[in-house]
Design a protein around this motif. Structure first.
Motif, short mmCIF file in Angstrom:
data_model
loop_
_atom_site.label_atom_id
_atom_site.label_comp_id
_atom_site.label_asym_id
_atom_site.label_seq_id
_atom_site.Cartn_x
_atom_site.Cartn_y
_atom_site.Cartn_z
N ALA A 7 0.69 -1.40 -0.10
CA ALA A 7 -0.14 0.03 -0.13
C ALA A 7 0.78 1.13 -0.01
N VAL A 8 2.09 1.02 0.42
CA VAL A 8 2.92 2.41 0.61
C VAL A 8 4.18 2.10 -0.26
N ALA A 9 4.29 1.27 -1.12
CA ALA A 9 5.35 1.14 -1.91
C ALA A 9 5.70 2.23 -2.83
N VAL A 10 6.28 3.49 -2.20
CA VAL A 10 6.31 4.58 -2.83
C VAL A 10 7.90 4.82 -3.07
N LEU A 11 8.25 5.04 -4.38
CA LEU A 11 9.58 5.57 -4.51
C LEU A 11 9.35 7.03 -4.92
N ILE A 12 9.99 7.86 -4.12
CA ILE A 12 10.03 9.40 -4.26
C ILE A 12 11.53 9.79 -4.73
N ARG A 152 12.39 21.50 -2.92
CA ARG A 152 12.84 20.60 -4.08
C ARG A 152 12.12 19.22 -4.06
N VAL A 153 12.00 18.74 -2.71
CA VAL A 153 11.18 17.41 -2.65
C VAL A 153 9.78 17.48 -3.05
N VAL A 154 9.17 18.58 -2.69
CA VAL A 154 7.60 18.60 -2.84
C VAL A 154 7.48 18.62 -4.50
N ALA A 155 8.69 19.37 -5.05
CA ALA A 155 8.60 19.37 -6.53
C ALA A 155 8.69 18.13 -7.20
N ASP A 156 9.33 17.27 -6.73
CA ASP A 156 9.91 15.87 -7.38
C ASP A 156 8.84 15.13 -6.91
N VAL A 157 8.28 15.01 -5.87
CA VAL A 157 7.10 14.25 -5.24
C VAL A 157 5.75 14.55 -6.19
N ARG A 158 5.40 15.54 -6.48
CA ARG A 158 4.44 16.19 -7.43
C ARG A 158 4.62 15.50 -8.99
N ALA A 159 5.78 15.77 -9.18
CA ALA A 159 6.30 15.13 -10.69
C ALA A 159 6.03 13.44 -10.79
N TRP A 160 6.53 12.92 -9.33
CA TRP A 160 6.21 11.41 -9.38
C TRP A 160 4.80 11.08 -9.49
N ILE A 161 3.86 11.89 -8.69
CA ILE A 161 2.49 11.67 -8.52
C ILE A 161 1.79 11.71 -10.01
N ALA A 182 -3.67 13.62 -1.90
CA ALA A 182 -4.19 13.58 -0.62
C ALA A 182 -3.35 13.19 0.52
N HIS A 183 -2.13 12.39 0.10
CA HIS A 183 -1.13 11.76 0.91
C HIS A 183 0.21 12.58 0.60
N LEU A 184 0.20 13.92 0.10
CA LEU A 184 1.30 14.52 -0.38
C LEU A 184 2.39 14.67 0.82
N ASP A 185 1.85 15.27 2.03
CA ASP A 185 2.59 15.53 3.09
C ASP A 185 3.14 14.15 3.55
N ARG A 186 2.53 12.97 3.43
CA ARG A 186 3.19 11.72 4.13
C ARG A 186 4.26 11.44 3.06
N TYR A 187 4.01 11.54 1.81
CA TYR A 187 5.23 11.33 0.88
C TYR A 187 6.33 12.11 1.18
N HIS A 191 10.06 10.76 2.42
CA HIS A 191 11.38 11.08 1.82
C HIS A 191 12.51 11.62 2.73
N MET A 192 12.03 12.60 3.43
CA MET A 192 13.21 13.23 4.40
C MET A 192 13.59 12.09 5.34
N THR A 193 13.08 11.05 5.49
CA THR A 193 13.66 10.12 6.56
C THR A 193 14.70 9.29 5.86
N HIS A 194 14.40 9.20 4.59
CA HIS A 194 15.36 8.44 3.79
C HIS A 194 16.55 9.13 4.08
N LEU A 195 16.56 10.43 3.81
CA LEU A 195 17.69 11.33 3.54
C LEU A 195 18.53 11.14 4.94
N LEU A 196 18.05 10.36 6.02
CA LEU A 196 18.65 10.35 7.25
C LEU A 196 19.59 9.22 7.23
N TYR A 197 19.53 8.38 6.28
CA TYR A 197 20.34 7.18 6.36
C TYR A 197 20.67 6.58 5.07
#
Length: 299
Positions: A7-12, A152-161, A182-187, A191-197
């Protein structure tokens, strides 16, 4: 190195800026990410008791873009005192085997042999960020100001959407882009958590990602907390993800001294029932090392 939650297999993807003349030097030979996962086995075993499974995966990446990965099962154990009593009444078996949906499932209390090897099919000199391959220099050039990084991340997430919504229409004509928006903030928060590791980005980029994460709509700051390894950090909760009868809740503990991830807690429910095997906790050890890739320890 994430749970297989469809349900959340999202690559952003993270944005990149122009490559600087000289990238920041690495602090070791490899950027190493170790993840130990603990989760209940999805069905009872033996006479009907629950066991908890543990496994470890490790990724190594060099500044030149070469990568290795390793994996090892760490063994299964009864979850509670009640489960342990039932296990002992069963004769304290050291393994369990059963079939489900035509597949043979085997569990053991003993650690597996483990494996390690180079990652294949990876473009030379590149790092995977979402759906893009980038260079080490581009990683170093990511924005270090929280709002610039967020934009930057918001723009890229919107492009992915946009791309995901169009692709979805090929199999589901009723699919709407609004379902993703509807889940833009979630995505964005995820992504911010991915940048932490995930990749060897500079400390200032990780710091910006953490600040942007905390101020993302729907993210909750839960204060100081300790992870399963008794390490202290700041705990945050991502916006709840709901889709039909599925509800996903995720919490993270971040080491604010190194700006790296310490732990991730997952609670995935369907119809109000927690899904064992897809809910659990991961502990992270992240940073530079000179130690060469090897099979993870059995401990």
């Amino acid at each position: 190195m994430r749970y297989p939650i469809a349900a959340v297999a999202v690559l952003i993807t993270a944005g990149v800026v122009a490559v600087p003349a000289q990238a920041a030097p690495a602090e070791g030979a490899y950027w190493r990410v170790e993840v130990v996962r603990t989760a209940d086995h999805p069905r009872p075993v033996g006479s009907g008791y629950t066991v908890t499974q543990r496994s470890v995966s490790v990724d190594w990446q060099t500044p030149g873009g070469k990568a290795w990965s390793a994996y090892r099962e760490l063994g299964a154990r009864p979850k509670t005192a009640k489960d342990e009593a039932a296990w002992k009444a069963d004769g304290s078996p050291t393994s369990w085997t059963y079939r489900t949906e035509g597949m043979k499932i085997s569990l053991s209390t003993e650690p597996g042999k483990g494996r390690v090897g180079p990652v294949k099919g990876r473009p030379a000199g590149k790092f995977r960020m979402g759906e893009k391959w980038v260079t080490y220099a581009q990683l170093q050039a990511l924005p270090t100001e929280p709002e610039t990084l967020r934009a930057r991340v918001v723009a890229d997430v919107r492009a992915w959407i946009d791309a995901a919504a169009e692709e979805a229409k090929t199999t589901d004509p009723s699919a709407k882009k609004e379902d993703w928006l509807a889940h833009l903030d979630r995505y964005v928060a995820e992504h911010m958590t991915h940048l932490l590791y995930e990749n060897p980005v500079p400390f200032k980029v990780r710091s910006a990602a953490y600040q942007a994460l905390k101020t993302t709509k729907g993210v909750s700051d839960l204060g100081q907390a300790k992870d399963p390894l008794n390490r202290s950090g700041q705990k945050v909760a991502l916006p709840v993800y709901e889709r039909k009868s599925s509800v996903l809740k995720e919490q993270f503990i971040v080491d604010t001294k190194t700006m790296t991830l310490l732990a991730r807690y997952v609670d995935l429910q369907d119809g109000g029932k927690q899904l064992a095997g897809k809910s659990g906790v991961e502990t992270y050890k992240v940073g530079w090392t000179d130690d060469k890739p090897a099979v993870p320890a059995a401990g």
